[in-house]
Design a protein around this motif. Structure first.
Motif, PDB file in Angstrom:
ATOM      1  N   GLY A 127      33.993  18.377  23.114  1.00  0.00           N
ATOM      2  CA  GLY A 127      34.304  17.441  22.043  1.00  0.00           C
ATOM      3  C   GLY A 127      35.424  17.988  21.185  1.00  0.00           C
ATOM      4  N   ASP A 128      35.171  18.091  19.873  1.00  0.00           N
ATOM      5  CA  ASP A 128      36.166  18.621  18.952  1.00  0.00           C
ATOM      6  C   ASP A 128      36.025  20.127  18.746  1.00  0.00           C
ATOM      7  OD1 ASP A 128      37.265  16.119  18.563  1.00  0.00           O
ATOM      8  OD2 ASP A 128      35.949  15.649  16.870  1.00  0.00           O
ATOM      9  N   TYR A 129      35.096  20.739  19.461  1.00  0.00           N
ATOM     10  CA  TYR A 129      34.862  22.182  19.289  1.00  0.00           C
ATOM     11  C   TYR A 129      35.618  22.950  20.368  1.00  0.00           C
ATOM     12  CZ  TYR A 129      32.396  26.643  19.022  1.00  0.00           C
ATOM     13  OH  TYR A 129      32.082  27.970  18.920  1.00  0.00           O
ATOM     14  N   HIS A 130      36.458  23.888  19.938  1.00  0.00           N
ATOM     15  CA  HIS A 130      37.307  24.624  20.861  1.00  0.00           C
ATOM     16  C   HIS A 130      36.953  26.106  20.859  1.00  0.00           C
ATOM     17  CE1 HIS A 130      39.738  21.041  21.137  1.00  0.00           C
ATOM     18  NE2 HIS A 130      40.005  21.072  19.839  1.00  0.00           N
ATOM     19  N   GLN A 131      36.936  26.677  22.029  1.00  0.00           N
ATOM     20  CA  GLN A 131      36.858  28.117  22.185  1.00  0.00           C
ATOM     21  C   GLN A 131      37.935  28.556  23.174  1.00  0.00           C
ATOM     22  OE1 GLN A 131      32.535  28.623  23.173  1.00  0.00           O
ATOM     23  NE2 GLN A 131      32.564  30.070  21.447  1.00  0.00           N
ATOM     24  N   TYR A 132      38.152  29.867  23.209  1.00  0.00           N
ATOM     25  CA  TYR A 132      39.197  30.409  24.058  1.00  0.00           C
ATOM     26  C   TYR A 132      38.593  31.474  24.966  1.00  0.00           C
ATOM     27  CZ  TYR A 132      41.781  28.154  20.341  1.00  0.00           C
ATOM     28  OH  TYR A 132      42.230  27.233  19.444  1.00  0.00           O
ATOM     29  N   GLU A 133      38.774  31.262  26.261  1.00  0.00           N
ATOM     30  CA  GLU A 133      38.274  32.227  27.233  1.00  0.00           C
ATOM     31  C   GLU A 133      39.391  33.201  27.585  1.00  0.00           C
ATOM     32  OE1 GLU A 133      36.070  32.430  31.610  1.00  0.00           O
ATOM     33  OE2 GLU A 133      37.055  30.571  30.961  1.00  0.00           O
ATOM     34  N   LEU A 134      39.154  34.467  27.309  1.00  0.00           N
ATOM     35  CA  LEU A 134      40.119  35.513  27.636  1.00  0.00           C
ATOM     36  C   LEU A 134      39.705  36.198  28.930  1.00  0.00           C
ATOM     37  CD1 LEU A 134      40.985  34.972  24.725  1.00  0.00           C
ATOM     38  CD2 LEU A 134      41.244  37.441  24.408  1.00  0.00           C
ATOM     39  N   THR A 135      40.601  36.160  29.892  1.00  0.00           N
ATOM     40  CA  THR A 135      40.371  36.852  31.160  1.00  0.00           C
ATOM     41  C   THR A 135      41.195  38.128  31.157  1.00  0.00           C
ATOM     42  OG1 THR A 135      40.060  34.729  32.285  1.00  0.00           O
ATOM     43  CG2 THR A 135      40.488  36.651  33.671  1.00  0.00           C
ATOM     44  N   TYR A 136      40.571  39.223  31.550  1.00  0.00           N
ATOM     45  CA  TYR A 136      41.269  40.505  31.517  1.00  0.00           C
ATOM     46  C   TYR A 136      40.852  41.363  32.705  1.00  0.00           C
ATOM     47  CZ  TYR A 136      36.842  41.784  29.210  1.00  0.00           C
ATOM     48  OH  TYR A 136      35.510  41.954  28.897  1.00  0.00           O
ATOM     49  N   ASP A 137      41.730  42.294  33.038  1.00  0.00           N
ATOM     50  CA  ASP A 137      41.467  43.218  34.142  1.00  0.00           C
ATOM     51  C   ASP A 137      40.634  44.382  33.633  1.00  0.00           C
ATOM     52  OD1 ASP A 137      42.936  41.736  35.981  1.00  0.00           O
ATOM     53  OD2 ASP A 137      44.813  42.689  35.381  1.00  0.00           O
ATOM     54  N   SER A 138      39.479  44.566  34.227  1.00  0.00           N
ATOM     55  CA  SER A 138      38.581  45.646  33.808  1.00  0.00           C
ATOM     56  C   SER A 138      38.078  46.391  35.030  1.00  0.00           C
ATOM     57  CB  SER A 138      37.400  45.076  33.008  1.00  0.00           C
ATOM     58  OG  SER A 138      36.490  46.087  32.655  1.00  0.00           O
ATOM     59  N   GLN A 139      38.506  47.644  35.158  1.00  0.00           N
ATOM     60  CA  GLN A 139      38.068  48.502  36.258  1.00  0.00           C
ATOM     61  C   GLN A 139      38.233  47.806  37.614  1.00  0.00           C
ATOM     62  OE1 GLN A 139      34.059  49.601  35.153  1.00  0.00           O
ATOM     63  NE2 GLN A 139      34.770  51.146  33.686  1.00  0.00           N
ATOM     64  N   ASN A 140      39.451  47.324  37.821  1.00  0.00           N
ATOM     65  CA  ASN A 140      39.847  46.715  39.097  1.00  0.00           C
ATOM     66  C   ASN A 140      39.123  45.405  39.415  1.00  0.00           C
ATOM     67  OD1 ASN A 140      41.634  48.871  39.669  1.00  0.00           O
ATOM     68  ND2 ASN A 140      39.915  50.101  40.426  1.00  0.00           N
ATOM     69  N   GLU A 141      38.550  44.775  38.384  1.00  0.00           N
ATOM     70  CA  GLU A 141      37.951  43.457  38.590  1.00  0.00           C
ATOM     71  C   GLU A 141      38.195  42.589  37.362  1.00  0.00           C
ATOM     72  OE1 GLU A 141      33.810  44.148  39.229  1.00  0.00           O
ATOM     73  OE2 GLU A 141      33.364  44.372  37.103  1.00  0.00           O
ATOM     74  N   LYS A 142      38.105  41.285  37.570  1.00  0.00           N
ATOM     75  CA  LYS A 142      38.338  40.344  36.486  1.00  0.00           C
ATOM     76  C   LYS A 142      37.076  40.190  35.638  1.00  0.00           C
ATOM     77  CE  LYS A 142      42.571  38.896  37.573  1.00  0.00           C
ATOM     78  NZ  LYS A 142      43.722  39.062  36.667  1.00  0.00           N
ATOM     79  N   SER A 143      37.266  40.211  34.323  1.00  0.00           N
ATOM     80  CA  SER A 143      36.186  39.940  33.387  1.00  0.00           C
ATOM     81  C   SER A 143      36.684  38.901  32.401  1.00  0.00           C
ATOM     82  CB  SER A 143      35.765  41.214  32.649  1.00  0.00           C
ATOM     83  OG  SER A 143      35.312  42.204  33.549  1.00  0.00           O
ATOM     84  N   SER A 144      35.750  38.231  31.717  1.00  0.00           N
ATOM     85  CA  SER A 144      36.155  37.220  30.740  1.00  0.00           C
ATOM     86  C   SER A 144      35.136  37.135  29.614  1.00  0.00           C
ATOM     87  CB  SER A 144      36.339  35.858  31.402  1.00  0.00           C
ATOM     88  OG  SER A 144      35.120  35.388  31.940  1.00  0.00           O
ATOM     89  N   GLU A 145      35.618  36.708  28.459  1.00  0.00           N
ATOM     90  CA  GLU A 145      34.774  36.508  27.282  1.00  0.00           C
ATOM     91  C   GLU A 145      35.267  35.271  26.550  1.00  0.00           C
ATOM     92  OE1 GLU A 145      32.167  38.265  26.307  1.00  0.00           O
ATOM     93  OE2 GLU A 145      32.310  40.083  27.545  1.00  0.00           O
ATOM     94  N   LEU A 146      34.337  34.587  25.853  1.00  0.00           N
ATOM     95  CA  LEU A 146      34.688  33.441  25.021  1.00  0.00           C
ATOM     96  C   LEU A 146      34.823  33.892  23.566  1.00  0.00           C
ATOM     97  CD1 LEU A 146      32.443  30.552  26.409  1.00  0.00           C
ATOM     98  CD2 LEU A 146      34.951  30.593  26.373  1.00  0.00           C
ATOM     99  N   TYR A 147      35.867  33.372  22.901  1.00  0.00           N
ATOM    100  CA  TYR A 147      36.101  33.709  21.497  1.00  0.00           C
ATOM    101  C   TYR A 147      36.390  32.440  20.711  1.00  0.00           C
ATOM    102  CZ  TYR A 147      36.582  38.533  23.116  1.00  0.00           C
ATOM    103  OH  TYR A 147      36.355  39.761  23.674  1.00  0.00           O
TER     104      TYR A 147
END
Length: 346
Positions: A127-147
């Motif tokens: 809806g009108d609520y936005h978050q941002y998913e950050l994808t990053y390289d961590s120990q040779n694998e992809k990780s992500s977090e919502l902020y």
């Protein structure tokens, strides 16, 4: 001389919690249209208008611009004012190196530092609520977090190649225009060739720093003897006839012949070749602070003036701005006549 006291008003405004949604709003709150115009007019044009002679500009102002920004007096006047502020006496440095500012702030913030490069920022909306998913390289694998709130604190111009892509934004985020300027810092341990500078007897060489005018074909911008970041009570600067440590700024890596021109002999050379600051004149206007609802961009301030202090001002502004926007405290953002408001609050 009149610009610095006006700019220092930002510390008072920030102490009272006021924030600005753009670099233009921040500058206008401090110096009105005068500061805005200084970002659009060249330094040389502004100084000539103030009655500064062309000779003084060429022989004093231009060398300062070359050592601080590796560029000439066509840079914007506000950038030039920032550069001149850094050429005054009684400047401060941090014992142990200015890099301790960053590590010290990180420690004080008690932040959870994830030492991994961010590769993608993806908008996730409900809806009108936005978050941002950050994808990053961590120990040779992809990780992500919502902020909920994200601050981008790296240049986004194409020639920097931040490695960050933005996905899910409709319309797409505006491209950040302009480019960054290459400069090369060489740290050289050796014997300065004083004869090259007109002093056959190095014991008579009286200078610790050498600045240069805007001369066609000149291969370096400046050379200066440097002191350790930790100075003991018995420290003395090396004399020109002794082997010392020098920092040389140049527009490209120094060739062996150029090193031999500046130094009679040397023991070591350490080279840092980097895109250090904006290439002023490569774009018109100032980059945005707000890229999306709660996505902020810090480095736009560099296009008004690139310095650690400018970035710290921008960082505090974004912290205040993000807080007020999140809490809908719009009366604390882009307020006019702040000097009057601050006086009445006291």
């Amino acid at each position: 001389s009149s610009s610095l006291p006006l700019f220092c008003l930002i510390y008072k405004y920030q102490a009272h919690g006021y924030a600005f949604s753009s670099v233009e709003e921040l500058l206008h709150s401090l110096g009105g249209s005068g500061f805005i115009n200084m970002t659009r007019r060249s330094l040389s044009e502004s100084l000539l208008e103030l009655g500064v002679s062309q000779r003084f500009i060429d022989e004093v102002i231009a060398p300062i611009m070359r050592v601080n920004y590796g560029q000439n007096i066509s840079i914007p006047a506000f950038v030039g004012a920032v550069s001149l502020a850094g050429a005054q006496a009684n400047l401060w440095a941090v014992e142990g190196g200015n890099k301790l500012v960053c590590s010290g702030l990180l420690k004080l913030a008690k932040a959870n530092l994830i030492q991994s490069p961010v590769t993608t920022i993806t908008l996730r909306s409900t809806g009108d609520y936005h978050q941002y998913e950050l994808t990053y390289d961590s120990q040779n694998e992809k990780s992500s977090e919502l902020y909920d709130i994200v601050v981008v604190a790296t240049p986004l111009q194409q020639n920097i190649n931040s490695g960050i892509s933005f996905q899910g934004f409709e319309p797409q985020l505006p491209e950040i225009a302009g480019s960054y300027h290459q400069t090369v810092a060489s740290i050289i341990h050796g014997y300065l060739n004083c004869t090259y500078f007109g002093f056959p007897d190095p014991k008579l060489f009286p200078f610790s720093s050498i600045l240069t005018t805007d001369t066609p074909g000149l291969f370096f911008n400046s050379a200066a003897s440097v002191c350790p970041v930790n100075i003991t009570s018995g420290f003395r600067r090396k004399q020109p006839q002794e082997a010392g440590v020098y920092k040389v700024f140049s527009p490209k890596p120094l060739e062996r012949s150029e090193l031999k021109t500046l130094f009679k002999s040397y023991y070591s050379v350490q080279v840092t070749d980097w895109l250090a600051y904006p290439h002023y004149g490569s774009t018109q206007g100032l980059p945005p602070v707000v890229l999306h609802e709660n996505l902020y961009f810090l480095n736009g301030i560099e296009w008004a003036g690139s310095a650690m202090e400018m970035s710290s001002v921008a960082a505090k502004n974004i912290a205040l701005l993000a807080y007020h926007r999140w809490n809908r405290q719009l009366e604390m953002i882009d307020q006019k006549d702040l000097m009057h408001k601050v006086k009445t609050e006291l």
